[in-house]
Design an enzyme around this catalytic site. Structure first.
Site, mmCIF file in Angstrom:
data_model
loop_
_atom_site.group_PDB
_atom_site.id
_atom_site.type_symbol
_atom_site.label_atom_id
_atom_site.label_comp_id
_atom_site.label_asym_id
_atom_site.label_seq_id
_atom_site.Cartn_x
_atom_site.Cartn_y
_atom_site.Cartn_z
ATOM 1 N N PRO A 1 0.817 -1.223 0.000
ATOM 2 C CG PRO A 1 -0.934 -1.597 1.515
ATOM 3 C CD PRO A 1 0.395 -2.155 1.071
ATOM 4 C CB CYS A 2 4.112 2.143 1.561
ATOM 5 S SG CYS A 2 3.733 1.820 3.282
ATOM 6 N NE ARG A 3 7.929 0.835 -3.566
ATOM 7 C CZ ARG A 3 8.844 -0.044 -3.997
ATOM 8 N NH1 ARG A 3 9.152 -1.087 -3.238
ATOM 9 N NH2 ARG A 3 9.445 0.118 -5.152
#
Length: 387
Positions: free
Chosen positions: A289-291
């Site tokens: 999700p961060c990427r």
């Protein structure tokens, strides 16, 4: 790839032994064992580690018999001398359980008879391993195909396929928990999912604290007589209350200061950015999700970097090479720091971080004015502040 499911650290509902406990027996045969002893271990509420409740000497043919007392249904593991991974994981939902395993065959799960809950656990592990291996293989393909520049259509298609498989696995686990007839198995499935959601590259989104609390509340309502599950619910509720209060109290307060090394090992203090609007962005290279969120952060940085705004990236990675590669691959051209201690980083309790991506926006005085800004909301808030 074979995924090994470890005993979830928050399986905390082991019952206490007393004179009113009911006994059960575990017998069976372990093929290919070179160890002399086999141990039966129970999850311990006090230490959050398995506690040995019985042991036996393996016969020449690998057969054994173990006995234990338990007030209610719990999770147990069979372990051989000097082996980290268990031979089998079982649930004591019957008085006599039979286990057979071949430790020379890593791909074939153990078999269990006489325990419906234990058989459901075996089925869960088998299905989970199949799905996770499929997701892992696609993730490996993505890692080999990705380039520092924009991804082509074939890579994007594979990423969508991987993410769809990850979502399917999440649905499988949540449905399994909802339909489970065993409180022990419900919490084991929840713990195993959270464990694998932290695995690099699988693209699984960890359940939020509230989602976990919802699962535990539902399980406690479904199994109202299980004292250990009720105790777990009470314990997590007690932990959740001060954490929620702390999170709600962050906005309007000075941001807790910290100093961490940058990619070159130079110490960087958050307080050194005073005088600018700063987005403190908590992320990690392994966090799917961060990427996915990084392009939005890059866009916001490019739009406002000349308006007294900057970003400080704080990574919860544990290895330097993947962290640096992700910075380059995603085009994150701002200051980055990390102590490479994963969830043991001291910034985690400092900011009460429950999951990533997570961020806080500071004004030039270092006061938190917003948190968890995602997507268009990030650019919109910055537009309001930096007119």
């Amino acid at each position: 790839m074979k995924f090994t499911f470890l005993l979830p650290i928050f399986v905390l509902f082991a019952g206490c032994n007393n004179t009113n406990d009911k006994g059960f027996t575990v017998n069976g045969k372990i093929k290919g064992a070179t160890a002399d002893l086999i141990f039966l271990e129970e999850a311990s509420l006090g230490s959050m580690q398995p506690v040995i409740v019985d042991s036996a000497r393996l016969q020449k043919d690998g057969s054994f018999t173990l006995h234990a007392l338990s007030k209610e249904e719990n999770l147990y593991v069979l372990r051989l001398t000097q082996q980290i991974n268990p031979v089998a994981t079982i649930i004591n939902d019957s008085k006599e359980i039979t286990v057979e395993a071949d430790i020379t065959n890593a791909e074939k799960p153990y078999t269990v008879k006489g325990s419906p809950a234990s058989q459901s656990l075996v089925d869960y592990l088998s299905t989970s391993n199949t799905q996770l291996s499929h997701i892992y293989n696609m993730s490996r393909q993505l890692d080999s195909l990705r380039q520092p520049t924009a991804m082509d259509s074939s890579v994007l298609a594979l990423q969508m396929k991987r993410d769809a498989a990850a979502n399917q696995f999440t649905t499988y686990v949540t449905d399994f928990i909802s339909e489970s007839k065993s409180p022990s198995l419900s919490i084991f499935a929840l713990g195993s999912y959270q464990s694998y959601a932290s695995n690099q590259g699988l693209g699984l989104a960890p359940l939020s604290q509230q989602q976990m609390m919802d699962v535990i509340n539902n399980a406690a309502a479904k199994f109202p007589k299980h004292e250990g599950l009720a105790a777990l619910k009470t314990s997590l509720q007690a932990k959740q209350a001060p954490q929620a209060a702390a999170a709600n109290g962050l906005i309007g307060q000075p941001a807790p200061d910290f100093t961490l090394p940058d990619v070159n090992g130079k110490p960087v203090a958050l307080s050194s950015f005073k005088g600018k609007y700063v987005l403190v962005d908590f992320w990690a290279a392994w966090c799917g999700p961060c990427r996915k969120e990084n392009p939005n952060v890059v866009q916001a940085y490019q739009q406002f970097k000349d308006k007294n705004f900057t970003i400080l990236g704080v990574s919860l990675d544990k290895e330097k090479a993947p962290w640096q590669k992700a910075i380059a691959d995603d085009g994150l051209s701002w200051t980055h720091v990390s102590d490479l201690k994963f969830w043991d980083s001291h910034v985690v309790p400092l900011y009460n971080i429950q999951g990533i991506p997570y961020n806080v926006l500071l004004d030039p005085n270092g006061v938190v004015i917003a948190e968890n800004l995602r997507g268009e909301e990030l650019s919109r808030k910055l537009g309001e502040m930096l007119k």
